[in-house]
Every structure is written in C-alpha cells, then in structure tokens.
Design an enzyme around this catalytic site. Structure first.
Site, PDB file in Angstrom:
ATOM      1  CB  CYS A   1      -0.858  -0.041   1.262  1.00  7.96           C
ATOM      2  SG  CYS A   1      -1.838   1.425   1.523  1.00  7.96           S
TER       3      CYS A   1
ATOM      4  CD  GLU B   1      -1.708 -10.392  -0.165  1.00  9.81           C
ATOM      5  OE1 GLU B   1      -1.654 -10.744   1.004  1.00  9.81           O
ATOM      6  OE2 GLU B   1      -0.690 -10.025  -0.807  1.00  9.81           O
TER       7      GLU B   1
ATOM      8  NE  ARG C   1      -0.491 -12.319   5.667  1.00 11.96           N
ATOM      9  CZ  ARG C   1       0.657 -11.979   6.246  1.00 11.96           C
ATOM     10  NH1 ARG C   1       0.900 -12.350   7.480  1.00 11.96           N
ATOM     11  NH2 ARG C   1       1.560 -11.280   5.598  1.00 11.96           N
TER      12      ARG C   1
HETATM   13  C1  LIG Z   1       3.899  -8.474  -0.200  1.00 11.54           C
HETATM   14  S1  LIG Z   1       5.268  -9.310  -0.835  1.00 11.54           S
HETATM   15  C2  LIG Z   1       4.522 -10.546  -1.827  1.00 11.54           C
HETATM   16  C3  LIG Z   1       4.846 -11.923  -1.350  1.00 11.54           C
HETATM   17  C4  LIG Z   1       4.298 -13.059  -2.165  1.00 11.54           C
HETATM   18  N1  LIG Z   1       2.899 -12.954  -2.444  1.00 11.54           N
HETATM   19  C5  LIG Z   1       4.578 -14.386  -1.490  1.00 11.54           C
HETATM   20  O1  LIG Z   1       3.709 -15.228  -1.403  1.00 11.54           O
HETATM   21  O2  LIG Z   1       5.705 -14.588  -1.018  1.00 11.54           O
HETATM   22  C6  LIG Z   1       5.910  -8.163  -2.023  1.00 11.54           C
HETATM   23  C7  LIG Z   1       7.177  -8.629  -2.718  1.00 11.54           C
HETATM   24  O3  LIG Z   1       7.540  -7.637  -3.699  1.00 11.54           O
HETATM   25  C8  LIG Z   1       8.941  -7.575  -3.753  1.00 11.54           C
HETATM   26  N2  LIG Z   1       9.321  -6.252  -4.320  1.00 11.54           N
HETATM   27  C9  LIG Z   1       9.386  -5.059  -3.677  1.00 11.54           C
HETATM   28  N3  LIG Z   1       9.785  -4.093  -4.534  1.00 11.54           N
HETATM   29  C10 LIG Z   1       9.965  -4.682  -5.738  1.00 11.54           C
HETATM   30  C11 LIG Z   1      10.373  -4.191  -7.013  1.00 11.54           C
HETATM   31  N4  LIG Z   1      10.679  -2.909  -7.207  1.00 11.54           N
HETATM   32  N5  LIG Z   1      10.461  -5.070  -8.045  1.00 11.54           N
HETATM   33  C12 LIG Z   1      10.141  -6.374  -7.862  1.00 11.54           C
HETATM   34  N6  LIG Z   1       9.767  -6.906  -6.666  1.00 11.54           N
HETATM   35  C13 LIG Z   1       9.669  -6.056  -5.614  1.00 11.54           C
HETATM   36  C14 LIG Z   1       9.377  -7.782  -2.297  1.00 11.54           C
HETATM   37  O4  LIG Z   1      10.701  -8.271  -2.226  1.00 11.54           O
HETATM   38  C15 LIG Z   1       8.350  -8.804  -1.794  1.00 11.54           C
HETATM   39  O5  LIG Z   1       8.840 -10.112  -1.908  1.00 11.54           O
END
Ligand SMILES: C[S@@+](CC[C@H](N)C(=O)[O-])C[C@H]1O[C@@H](n2cnc3c(N)ncnc32)[C@H](O)[C@@H]1O
Length: 434
Positions: free
Chosen positions: A82, A121, A169
């Site tokens: 978010c 999500e 959650r």
């Molecule tokens: C909320 S988590 C999602 C996790 C996933 N749904 C799971 O089951 O493990 C968001 C993910 O986005 C990745 N992320 C953050 N910034 C990013 C970027 N600029 N490019 C690609 N991935 C990114 C983070 O490392 C993190 O693993």
C-alpha cells in the site's frame, strides 16, 4: 481458454503455490521478484529452488522491466504494498506518479499485455489510505485506472481465520476482468450491483457471506476532469466488499458465513522444538521484555510540535492461545517485538518463539518451503511478506468456475481497447511532494 499466469512481486510464490494446488491447469509463464537494496535475494532464490531456473523468472526491479517483453498471460497475479498512488501534473513531463510506487508497474503490465483477468492482494488499509484527509483516494485510483484500461473490479477484505484457516490475517483481494470476458457480460446483466456482491463471484464459492450487508454506499468514479483532478478530489468510504462496474461503485460491509472446521495455532505447532535459541529462558531478561511488550501500558509522550499526550495500548494474550488461530505474522516475527508469537512448547511446557516451520504452516505453505538455504531470520521475513495460501486456493477455485464458462478469449495482442488511457510517468528521478 488457456490458464497462463504471470506472477508479479512473487516473493516465495504464494499465489503460484495456491493456484497450482488446485490441479486445474494453471501454468505460471513468467514471474518477477526483487528485494530492493539486497545483494542476496533469498525470496527469489527460494522461488527458483522450487520452480527451477527459467528465462521467465526475473530477479530485477520491476520498474526496469520492459513490459512488452513479458509473455502473454491469461491472468496477472501479485501482492503489492500500500503506497501513495496520487499523481500530479508537472508541466513539461506530463502526469507523474511517485517514483517507486509499484501500482504503476502493475498498470503498465496490464496496459502492455491486457490479461483477461487480474488477481491482486494488498493490506486492508489500502481501502482507507491515505487516511482521514482523503479517505479512499488510493483504492479509488486503482479503480479509476482499471476502468480506463477496460476492466470491471470486485474486492473483498478476507480474514483467513474467518474461514477456518490458521492465521488471523486480514487482506484485501482484488479481482478484475476485462470488458470482453463472458464474466463481465454476466455482471452487466445484474440490475443491482448488490446482487453481484452476494451472487456468483470468485470469493463466494468457498468463502460464503451472510446475505445482509451494512454500511452500504454507492458512488461513481466519473465526473472528474482528468486523473490529476481525480487524485486531488476523490474520496470515498469503501467498506470491506464491493464492485465497480462501468464507473459505478457499490460497497457494503459483509460478515463471513462459516461454521466448518477451524485450524488453530495449537493444530499447526510441532510436538517439540529442538532449537534452544527459541526459548525465552535462554536469553537473559527476555521473558521480562515480552511481559512488558505484551502487557497494557499508558505512556506519556510529546509530539514533534510539543503537544503532550498519553499513548496507551491494551494487553494481549501471553503466551499466544493454542486454541485460536495465530495472529497476523509480520516480517519481524521472532524478533523481540510485541507482535511476535510466543507459545508454550507442547513437549516441555517452556515458553518459546515459533519455529520457521510453524511460520510456514501459519501461511499454509508446504512444510520446509523456505528451507532452501536462507538464514532463519529470512525464513520468518519471507513468511511475514507472504499470504495464506488457502485463501488463494479458495478464490482460485471460484476463478476456475468463471473461466470454465469463458469461450476462446482474444489474446492481449488481439484485444483492442479503444478507451482513453491517460499516461502516468513514474520513472523520473524525482519524488513529488504532494
Ligand atoms: C507483499 S510481498 C509478496 C509476497 C508473495 N505474495 C509471497 O507469497 O511470497 C511483495 C514482494 O515484492 C517484492 N518487491 C518489492 N519491490 C519490488 C520491485 N521494485 N520489483 C520487484 N519486486 C519487488 C518484495 O521483495 C516482496 O517479496
């Protein structure tokens, strides 16, 4: 219709694990995961350990990915943070969103590939963000851009524990469908958008709701001069479920209707944890620290402007109650922190933190999913970032039903959308101070 999936912000693959567990033909054709600022990419490494090396698994900042090089897909999935989705007009450079805001990358992928379905999500705070001064603006911006791209949207805040899953959650799940899908046509047949929320949709199949909605509220995303005007002016009180169809918004507050089996923290706990470092009595003063952190408190504080106030928080169960589902797991799980779980070991009755395996079970991942060579700290971290796989499976089952009624859909490259899409730049090396 094929079932090719592209997974953004893949983490350790929660969407993929959930969809593949349905054995209904979901095929992940591309995935991207990059942990900003980290040399060692533990989540990505775990993803590759499970799903193999592939030229279609990318470990770069999504902002740097040329979205046109991504393979065609039938559904785009991803969990994203978010953030501030406001835009501003910055003269010569045109409309700009803040740099590093990942929503705009999702939007770019949709615009390049036009998948028939999108399944996302986020934390539930997204619905009220950025808060009282303009409640609902950020989620409104998501609806506004999806409408411009030619999609209908449904959302639902789901607390996994309300449907028997082992963790309390609460997350918002967003399902969007392209205008030329059979499903969009089905939604359009409803005279009343309330019936869309209560009727056949991907959430209700396995996670039914009571038929009475409260806090019902209707509105529109129409009537703004452009996206900048929308960003400045839009505000709306989104309740925990709703639909946007043809710019109209319907929202209401639902209650879960579930009386089935419940999985508790005690159910997913191991019989005995061997790792002595998990036990509170192995660290001087740790028990006292936890007692303080979890206890009720009233602390006099002073704000930056000098205003004095009393910060107070209630006490929480200590240790965690094995007869209930676990609490929300954060990336800080296992640090000395108010939100860290502390349980009584089933074998020896001593207080301890949860094991990495128990963290995986709270999210319903297969046992030892993150035991791929990363340090324990990151096993908790990746689970704090992940989601309850059972919820993805349940919604995925509902999406399967929808897809079974689709005919052959046009591929992205054949789908022509003639609506107006306002370009939003978000790669300029400047942060807007809006
Ligand atoms: C909320 S988590 C999602 C996790 C996933 N749904 C799971 O089951 O493990 C968001 C993910 O986005 C990745 N992320 C953050 N910034 C990013 C970027 N600029 N490019 C690609 N991935 C990114 C983070 O490392 C993190 O693993």
């Amino acid at each position: 219709m094929q079932k090719r999936v592209a997974e953004m912000f893949a983490g350790v693959g929660g969407f993929r694990v959930g969809l593949e567990s349905l054995n209904s033909g979901w095929d992940t054709v591309w995935a991207n995961q990059w942990e900003p600022g980290k040399k060692v990419q533990h989540a990505y490494d775990a993803y590759v350990a499970h799903f193999g090396e592939s030229k279609n698994h990318s470990n770069v900042d999504i902002n740097k990915v040329d979205k046109n090089t991504i393979p065609d897909m039938d559904m785009l999935v991803g969990g994203f943070p978010c953030q501030d989705y406001s835009v501003a007009n910055s003269g010569a450079t045109g409309i700009q969103g803040k740099k590093g805001v990942l929503w705009w990358d999702i939007r770019d992928v949709i615009q390049a590939k036009f998948p028939p379905f999108v399944f996302l999500e986020n934390v539930d705070r997204l619905l009220s963000s950025p808060g009282p001064r303009q409640r609902g603006r950020d989620f409104g911006m998501i609806l506004y851009t999806l409408q411009q791209l030619g999609y209908g949207v449904q959302w639902r805040v789901i607390n996994a524990a309300d449907y028997g899953f082992p963790q309390r959650r609460r997350r918002v799940f967003i399902f969007a469908y392209r205008k030329d899908t059979n499903y969009y046509g089905e939604v359009a047949k409803h005279k009343n958008l309330k019936d869309v929320v209560l009727g056949d949709n991907p959430f209700n199949k396995r996670m039914p709701i009571k038929q009475t909605l409260t806090e019902v509220h209707e509105g529109t995303i129409d009537g703004y001069d452009d996206i900048v005007d929308f960003s400045n002016e839009f505000s709306f009180k989104f309740a925990n479920t709703g639909v946007m169809h043809d710019s109209k918004i319907f929202t209401g507050k639902y209650q879960a209707d579930y009386s089935g089996k419940v999985i508790t923290l005690g159910d997913i706990m191991v019989d005995h944890a061997e790792d002595e470092s998990l036990y509170l009595d192995q660290h001087e003063g740790q028990l006292k620290k936890f007692e303080y952190l979890k206890g009720p408190k009233r602390i006099p504080r002073k704000s930056a402007s000098g205003h004095e106030y009393v910060y107070s928080e209630g006490g929480m169960a200590f240790p965690d109650v094995p007869e209930r589902p676990g609490r929300t797991m954060l990336t800080s799980e296992r640090s000395v922190n108010r939100s860290t779980h502390v349980v009584r070991d089933k074998g020896n009755g001593r207080l301890r933190m949860i094991t990495p395996l128990e963290a995986e079970r709270l999210n319903m991942f297969p046992d030892n999913w993150t035991d791929t060579g990363m340090p324990d700290r990151f096993r908790y971290f990746t689970m704090g970032n992940a989601l309850v796989v059972g919820v993805i499976k349940a919604i995925g089952d509902g999406i399967d039903d929808i897809i079974s009624k689709e005919g052959e859909l046009a591929d992205a490259n054949q789908f022509e959308w003639h609506g107006e899409i306002e370009p939003v730049e978000h790669t300029e090396p400047m942060d807007l101070d809006i």
